[in-house]
Enzyme design. Structure first.
Site, PDB file in Angstrom:
ATOM      1  N   LYS A  72       0.816  -1.212   0.000  1.00 29.58           N
ATOM      2  CA  LYS A  72       0.000   0.000   0.000  1.00 29.58           C
ATOM      3  C   LYS A  72       0.852   1.265   0.000  1.00 29.58           C
ATOM      4  O   LYS A  72       1.984   1.269   0.492  1.00 29.58           O
ATOM      5  CB  LYS A  72      -0.973  -0.033   1.179  1.00 29.58           C
TER       6      LYS A  72
ATOM      7  N   SER B  55      -7.873   0.240   5.155  1.00 30.05           N
ATOM      8  CA  SER B  55      -7.157   1.127   4.263  1.00 30.05           C
ATOM      9  C   SER B  55      -6.331   0.386   3.203  1.00 30.05           C
ATOM     10  O   SER B  55      -5.786   1.008   2.291  1.00 30.05           O
ATOM     11  CB  SER B  55      -6.225   2.041   5.072  1.00 30.05           C
TER      12      SER B  55
ATOM     13  N   SER C 158      -7.810  -2.956   8.842  1.00 25.73           N
ATOM     14  CA  SER C 158      -7.346  -2.505   7.528  1.00 25.73           C
ATOM     15  C   SER C 158      -6.762  -3.594   6.638  1.00 25.73           C
ATOM     16  O   SER C 158      -6.582  -3.375   5.449  1.00 25.73           O
ATOM     17  CB  SER C 158      -6.310  -1.384   7.689  1.00 25.73           C
TER      18      SER C 158
END
Length: 521
Positions: free
Chosen positions: A126, A201, A225
């Site tokens: 990410k 996320s 997440s």
């Protein structure tokens, strides 16, 4: 009696509101759904472990593997918007070096297996995880264009294990919210239904893995997440026992933080990758776990909870409940222990407990969202948003409003409730128990609809507070074509139980299901 009646009425009203929300968003979005291209290359369907084995045995070249995933990213990313930065040419060069090394015989097959278990296999991570010379905005306009100065510890560890960094994936602004959308890169879409959320996320990560654009990736988890996007996108995600993975280079974290809920975890299409990937991410601390211990599922004590009981959260749908009970019944046929249903009072306060524990993470959110250059005035920023001049997303504004308007949770209550829940659950789980817990009341919802039901993510967040290991396990596809799944929870340092159950459920239910047709060559 009166309280029971009121609770029943409220649940009925809440369910009607949820149905109305779904109808409205269905009307808005259904004509906008897009499909991703079919999967043509069989390389894309292999686990990271299988790819590594094929490369070691020279049945595949690393270059062929890396190029296959690059091609797939190029096929799907215009639809999904999952990848936001890449190093394709450098990755091909890295793969060429791996092939030269193996062809020369300088590294034997056995040496590669033990010292570099993912040699030559591409991976993603990410955008809020620092990677040298790659985008590191954390989804914030104040950091747009900034590059990572060096690799986060977990990225370095996976590279040292032979992994080749391929690309960087989208995140919400400062990793906040259960939808992956930011003003720097826009919104990421779900490969099973592009009108649906991928969660957050690690949403870009889950989306590209599910679409076969990456064999595996590194996620981070402070409130679900890793597990939330894994659930929404039908892949596996593991949140390790808290405190085992290094967190230096994860957003603003330096690695010196004490008692943080943040941890990093593996995200993959295949259950067999979880164990070797977890070993890499934990490093020397792997000795604290029992990953080499063979789990006898006959001696596994299986428990389950049908709902959290939080009145602010949505009700678990019948389809979601039924697939979990099928998993329970399957494990019941194996274990010699009777299955036990749990209904612990502490789960009713999941969100509130997590909200309090977030105050222990330190930092100043109003300053962090400006890249620590100034401090946001929420009222001025709210006005700027109304006139379309704010550089921040709505979740950030709502977080600032939450801090400014609502009082903090009573610390004494939150900590005593957490301690009681933790003690009860630890006593139940012991060293041979697992809890099957709903991942969420329902599958991936429409974009933006999470604003109308923000408390549902408590199903994930509570286990960050408790520090327990949890594996998100896919369990097939819903009637609407969306991934279903459950969380498998174990006691601290009993990660091996979660992984063993994940492997068993993959055999029984099939695991990851392709979000598009698979075309034979």
């Amino acid at each position: 009696m009166a309280l029971c009646i009121l609770a029943t009425v409220w649940v009925f009203i809440h369910d009607l509101i949820d149905q109305l929300i779904n109808l409205v968003f269905k009307f808005i979005y259904d004509s906008k759904k897009e499909s991703i291209p079919p999967i043509k290359n069989p390389i894309l369907l292999k686990s990271a472990s299988a790819l590594a084995e094929a490369i070691r045995k020279r049945k595949l070249t690393s270059v062929a593997v890396v190029k296959a995933f690059i091609e797939r990213i190029r096929e799907v990313n215009s639809i999904l918007n999952a990848v936001v930065d890449n190093r394709f040419e450098k990755a091909i060069h890295d793969a060429e070096e791996v092939d030269k090394l193996l062809d020369s015989g300088a590294v034997s097959e056995e040496e590669a297996r033990t010292k570099q278990p993912f040699l030559g296999v591409p991976f993603t991570t990410k955008e809020s995880t620092s990677c040298k010379d790659m985008s590191f905005s954390m989804g914030m306009m104040a950091r747009k264009g900034l590059k990572g100065e060096k690799d986060a510890d977990v990225v370095k560890m996976l590279k040292d294990a032979g992994g080749i960094l391929l690309a960087i994936t989208n995140v919400p602004e400062l990793n906040l919210w259960c939808e992956t959308r930011c003003n720097v890169f826009g919104q990421t879409c779900n490969p099973y239904d592009t009108t649906r959320t991928v969660g957050g996320s690690s949403g870009g990560e889950a989306s590209i893995i599910a679409a076969c654009g990456s064999p595996f990736g590194i996620g981070s988890d402070i409130g679900g997440s890793v597990r939330m996007p894994a659930f929404y996108c039908g892949i596996y995600g593991h949140k390790p026992t808290t405190g085992l993975t290094p967190i230096r280079g994860i957003s603003f974290r330096t690695g010196l933080e004490k008692n943080s809920m943040v941890c990093c975890g593996p995200m993959t299409k295949c259950a067999e990758d979880l164990d070797p990937f977890l070993r890499v991410l934990i490093g020397d601390k792997v000795k604290q776990l029992q990953l080499d211990s063979k789990v006898n599922l006959k001696e596994l004590h299986v428990m389950y909870a049908e709902e959290s009981g939080d009145m602010r959260a949505s009700s678990v749908t019948a389809e979601t409940r039924e697939i979990m009970l099928k998993a329970v019944r399957h494990l019941e046929t194996i274990s010699t222990y009777p299955v036990e249903k749990l209904d612990l009072v502490g789960f009713k306060s999941n969100f509130r407990i997590w909200r309090h524990w977030m105050t222990k993470e330190g930092g100043n959110f109003a300053r962090d969202v400006t890249n620590r250059q100034s401090e946001v005035n929420v009222w001025a920023e709210l006005l700027r948003m109304v006139v379309g001049q704010s550089t921040h997303t709505l979740p950030v504004i709502l977080k600032l409003l939450d801090t400014a308007i609502f009082p903090p949770e009573n610390a004494e209550w939150a900590e005593s409730t957490k301690e009681k829940l933790q003690d009860e659950l630890m006593n139940k789980l012991g060293r041979n128990g697992v809890l099957l817990f709903p991942s969420h009341p329902f599958p991936a919802s429409y974009h933006y609809s999470s604003f109308l039901r923000p408390y549902n993510f408590g199903y994930w967040a509570i286990f960050n507070v408790l520090g327990f290991p949890v594996t998100q396990v896919p369990l097939g596809i819903s009637k609407e074509g969306l991934p279903l799944g459950i969380q498998v929870v174990a006691g601290p340092l009993q990660d091996h139980l979660c992984l063993a159950v994940a492997r068993e459920l993959e055999k029984a239910f099939g695991g990851w299901v392709a979000p598009c047709p698979i075309v034979s060559a």
